[in-house]
Design a protein around this motif. Structure first.
Motif, PDB file in Angstrom:
ATOM      1  N   SER A   5       0.976  -0.992   0.058  1.00 26.25           N
ATOM      2  CA  SER A   5       0.031  -0.197   0.113  1.00 26.25           C
ATOM      3  C   SER A   5       0.744   1.147   0.103  1.00 26.25           C
ATOM      4  CB  SER A   5      -0.881  -0.026   1.338  1.00 26.25           C
ATOM      5  OG  SER A   5      -0.321   0.315   2.476  1.00 26.25           O
ATOM      6  N   VAL A   6       0.243   2.309  -0.430  1.00 23.09           N
ATOM      7  CA  VAL A   6       0.885   3.712  -0.568  1.00 23.09           C
ATOM      8  C   VAL A   6       1.117   3.971   1.042  1.00 23.09           C
ATOM      9  CG1 VAL A   6       0.823   6.047  -0.963  1.00 23.09           C
ATOM     10  CG2 VAL A   6       0.037   4.275  -2.602  1.00 23.09           C
ATOM     11  N   GLU A   7       0.414   3.695   1.959  1.00 19.73           N
ATOM     12  CA  GLU A   7       0.571   4.215   3.210  1.00 19.73           C
ATOM     13  C   GLU A   7       1.774   3.339   3.966  1.00 19.73           C
ATOM     14  OE1 GLU A   7      -0.015   6.450   6.325  1.00 19.73           O
ATOM     15  OE2 GLU A   7      -1.507   6.458   4.745  1.00 19.73           O
ATOM     16  N   GLU A   8       1.791   1.897   3.519  1.00 21.74           N
ATOM     17  CA  GLU A   8       3.066   1.485   4.020  1.00 21.74           C
ATOM     18  C   GLU A   8       4.266   1.892   3.505  1.00 21.74           C
ATOM     19  OE1 GLU A   8       4.627  -3.350   4.263  1.00 21.74           O
ATOM     20  OE2 GLU A   8       2.698  -2.962   2.864  1.00 21.74           O
ATOM     21  N   LEU A   9       4.343   2.250   2.035  1.00 29.17           N
ATOM     22  CA  LEU A   9       5.368   2.930   1.503  1.00 29.17           C
ATOM     23  C   LEU A   9       5.716   4.366   2.193  1.00 29.17           C
ATOM     24  CD1 LEU A   9       7.491   3.245  -0.603  1.00 29.17           C
ATOM     25  CD2 LEU A   9       5.825   3.962  -2.191  1.00 29.17           C
ATOM     26  N   MET A  10       4.722   5.082   2.454  1.00 29.60           N
ATOM     27  CA  MET A  10       4.868   6.464   3.000  1.00 29.60           C
ATOM     28  C   MET A  10       5.619   6.319   4.371  1.00 29.60           C
ATOM     29  SD  MET A  10       3.604   8.918   1.433  1.00 29.60           S
ATOM     30  CE  MET A  10       3.307  10.298   2.539  1.00 29.60           C
ATOM     31  N   ASP A  11       5.089   5.114   5.383  1.00 26.86           N
ATOM     32  CA  ASP A  11       5.587   4.775   6.772  1.00 26.86           C
ATOM     33  C   ASP A  11       7.192   4.604   6.446  1.00 26.86           C
ATOM     34  OD1 ASP A  11       3.271   5.376   7.955  1.00 26.86           O
ATOM     35  OD2 ASP A  11       2.992   3.384   8.078  1.00 26.86           O
ATOM     36  N   LEU A  12       7.453   3.751   5.308  1.00 29.55           N
ATOM     37  CA  LEU A  12       9.010   3.606   5.027  1.00 29.55           C
ATOM     38  C   LEU A  12       9.747   4.660   4.857  1.00 29.55           C
ATOM     39  CD1 LEU A  12       9.132   0.337   3.398  1.00 29.55           C
ATOM     40  CD2 LEU A  12      10.159   0.577   5.480  1.00 29.55           C
ATOM     41  N   LEU A  13       9.200   5.490   3.895  1.00 30.56           N
ATOM     42  CA  LEU A  13       9.939   6.799   3.711  1.00 30.56           C
ATOM     43  C   LEU A  13      10.195   7.939   5.046  1.00 30.56           C
ATOM     44  CD1 LEU A  13       8.295   7.249  -0.020  1.00 30.56           C
ATOM     45  CD2 LEU A  13      10.637   6.982   0.579  1.00 30.56           C
ATOM     46  N   GLY A 126      10.420  20.426  -0.024  1.00 32.65           N
ATOM     47  CA  GLY A 126       9.000  20.221   0.434  1.00 32.65           C
ATOM     48  C   GLY A 126       8.915  19.040   1.591  1.00 32.65           C
ATOM     49  N   VAL A 127       7.846  18.517   1.710  1.00 32.64           N
ATOM     50  CA  VAL A 127       7.504  17.550   2.590  1.00 32.64           C
ATOM     51  C   VAL A 127       6.930  16.135   2.001  1.00 32.64           C
ATOM     52  CG1 VAL A 127       7.341  19.159   4.641  1.00 32.64           C
ATOM     53  CG2 VAL A 127       5.273  18.427   3.144  1.00 32.64           C
ATOM     54  N   LEU A 128       7.018  15.123   2.635  1.00 36.16           N
ATOM     55  CA  LEU A 128       6.757  13.685   2.268  1.00 36.16           C
ATOM     56  C   LEU A 128       5.317  13.805   1.535  1.00 36.16           C
ATOM     57  CD1 LEU A 128       7.465  10.961   1.311  1.00 36.16           C
ATOM     58  CD2 LEU A 128       7.146  10.418   3.725  1.00 36.16           C
ATOM     59  N   GLU A 129       4.606  14.538   2.596  1.00 34.30           N
ATOM     60  CA  GLU A 129       3.007  14.408   2.319  1.00 34.30           C
ATOM     61  C   GLU A 129       2.702  14.970   1.017  1.00 34.30           C
ATOM     62  OE1 GLU A 129      -0.468  13.065   2.993  1.00 34.30           O
ATOM     63  OE2 GLU A 129       1.231  12.628   4.451  1.00 34.30           O
ATOM     64  N   ASP A 130       3.459  15.868   0.509  1.00 38.02           N
ATOM     65  CA  ASP A 130       3.141  16.357  -0.815  1.00 38.02           C
ATOM     66  C   ASP A 130       3.308  15.369  -1.904  1.00 38.02           C
ATOM     67  OD1 ASP A 130       3.217  18.839   0.302  1.00 38.02           O
ATOM     68  OD2 ASP A 130       5.320  19.288   0.008  1.00 38.02           O
ATOM     69  N   TRP A 131       4.045  14.138  -1.623  1.00 31.67           N
ATOM     70  CA  TRP A 131       4.033  13.189  -2.790  1.00 31.67           C
ATOM     71  C   TRP A 131       3.085  12.125  -2.652  1.00 31.67           C
ATOM     72  CZ3 TRP A 131       7.325  13.505  -6.838  1.00 31.67           C
ATOM     73  CH2 TRP A 131       8.056  14.291  -6.769  1.00 31.67           C
ATOM     74  N   ARG A 132       2.253  12.161  -1.668  1.00 39.34           N
ATOM     75  CA  ARG A 132       1.127  10.989  -1.245  1.00 39.34           C
ATOM     76  C   ARG A 132       0.241  10.872  -2.660  1.00 39.34           C
ATOM     77  NH1 ARG A 132      -0.930   8.228   2.679  1.00 39.34           N
ATOM     78  NH2 ARG A 132       0.107   9.573   4.440  1.00 39.34           N
ATOM     79  N   THR A 133      -0.219  12.107  -3.242  1.00 37.80           N
ATOM     80  CA  THR A 133      -1.315  11.954  -4.321  1.00 37.80           C
ATOM     81  C   THR A 133      -0.255  11.511  -5.462  1.00 37.80           C
ATOM     82  OG1 THR A 133      -2.392  14.125  -3.492  1.00 37.80           O
ATOM     83  CG2 THR A 133      -2.501  13.427  -5.606  1.00 37.80           C
ATOM     84  N   VAL A 134       0.764  11.729  -5.694  1.00 32.07           N
ATOM     85  CA  VAL A 134       1.801  11.082  -6.811  1.00 32.07           C
ATOM     86  C   VAL A 134       1.825   9.683  -6.730  1.00 32.07           C
ATOM     87  CG1 VAL A 134       3.792  11.142  -7.991  1.00 32.07           C
ATOM     88  CG2 VAL A 134       2.653  13.295  -7.221  1.00 32.07           C
ATOM     89  N   LEU A 135       2.371   9.131  -5.617  1.00 32.52           N
ATOM     90  CA  LEU A 135       2.218   7.954  -5.292  1.00 32.52           C
ATOM     91  C   LEU A 135       1.233   7.009  -5.387  1.00 32.52           C
ATOM     92  CD1 LEU A 135       4.540   8.217  -2.008  1.00 32.52           C
ATOM     93  CD2 LEU A 135       4.993   6.804  -4.222  1.00 32.52           C
ATOM     94  N   GLU A 136      -0.083   7.531  -5.039  1.00 31.61           N
ATOM     95  CA  GLU A 136      -1.603   6.898  -5.028  1.00 31.61           C
ATOM     96  C   GLU A 136      -1.683   7.107  -6.679  1.00 31.61           C
ATOM     97  OE1 GLU A 136      -4.111   9.713  -2.698  1.00 31.61           O
ATOM     98  OE2 GLU A 136      -3.346   8.117  -0.966  1.00 31.61           O
ATOM     99  N   LEU A 137      -1.496   7.888  -7.527  1.00 32.12           N
ATOM    100  CA  LEU A 137      -1.713   8.278  -8.945  1.00 32.12           C
ATOM    101  C   LEU A 137      -0.974   7.012  -9.657  1.00 32.12           C
ATOM    102  CD1 LEU A 137      -2.866   9.706 -11.159  1.00 32.12           C
ATOM    103  CD2 LEU A 137      -0.628  10.768 -11.451  1.00 32.12           C
TER     104      LEU A 137
END
Length: 149
Positions: A5-13, A126-137
């Protein structure tokens, strides 16, 4: 290991914050989290339409966190870990970015240059959260493509 999941990836990042990697040639240390953000931001500037390339730059450092002693194999392991979530192209870019032998394509050159520049570039990426939408896309596009096959 396979990221699901993107959430799992965000946690790792996020976990990469405060994890330092030493550049082999110069001995310079770089925070993996900051390096990931700067690399992705540089790719966003140079190749704004290529979301997969940007994502490859963002996620490639996670292998150093997950397999800290495996300097030779972390790119392969990272590529395998993200393939199911982010797709074959992102996986291939991560696997081949540090092996710039022949044949070399523009994507690999761009990724490698951004990674090198991202080690020392002094700008606010910037911050990692800025990349969530791109990762989800990218994950959603890969999921749709996988469903068609």
């Amino acid at each position: 290991m396979e990221l699901r999941s993107v959430e799992e990836l965000m946690d790792l990042l996020n976990a990469c914050r405060g994890t330092w990697d030493t550049r082999q040639r110069t001995g310079d240390r770089v925070d993996l989290h900051d390096h990931a953000l700067r690399t992705a931001a540089l790719l966003r500037r140079s190749r704004p339409a290529d979301k997969e390339l940007q994502v490859a730059g963002l996620v490639q450092p996670i292998g150093r966190l997950l397999w800290p002693g495996d300097t030779a194999g972390h790119d392969d392991r990272t590529a395998d870990a993200v393939r199911g979530l982010l797709g074959e192209r992102v996986s291939r870019l991560i696997r081949r970015h540090s092996r710039l032998g022949t044949p070399v394509d523009d994507d690999l050159v761009s990724l490698r240059q951004a990674e090198e520049e991202g080690r020392s570039a002094g700008f606010d990426a910037g911050v990692l959260e800025d990349w969530r939408t791109v990762l989800e896309l990218v994950a959603a596009r890969n999921s749709r493509l996988g469903a068609v096959d």
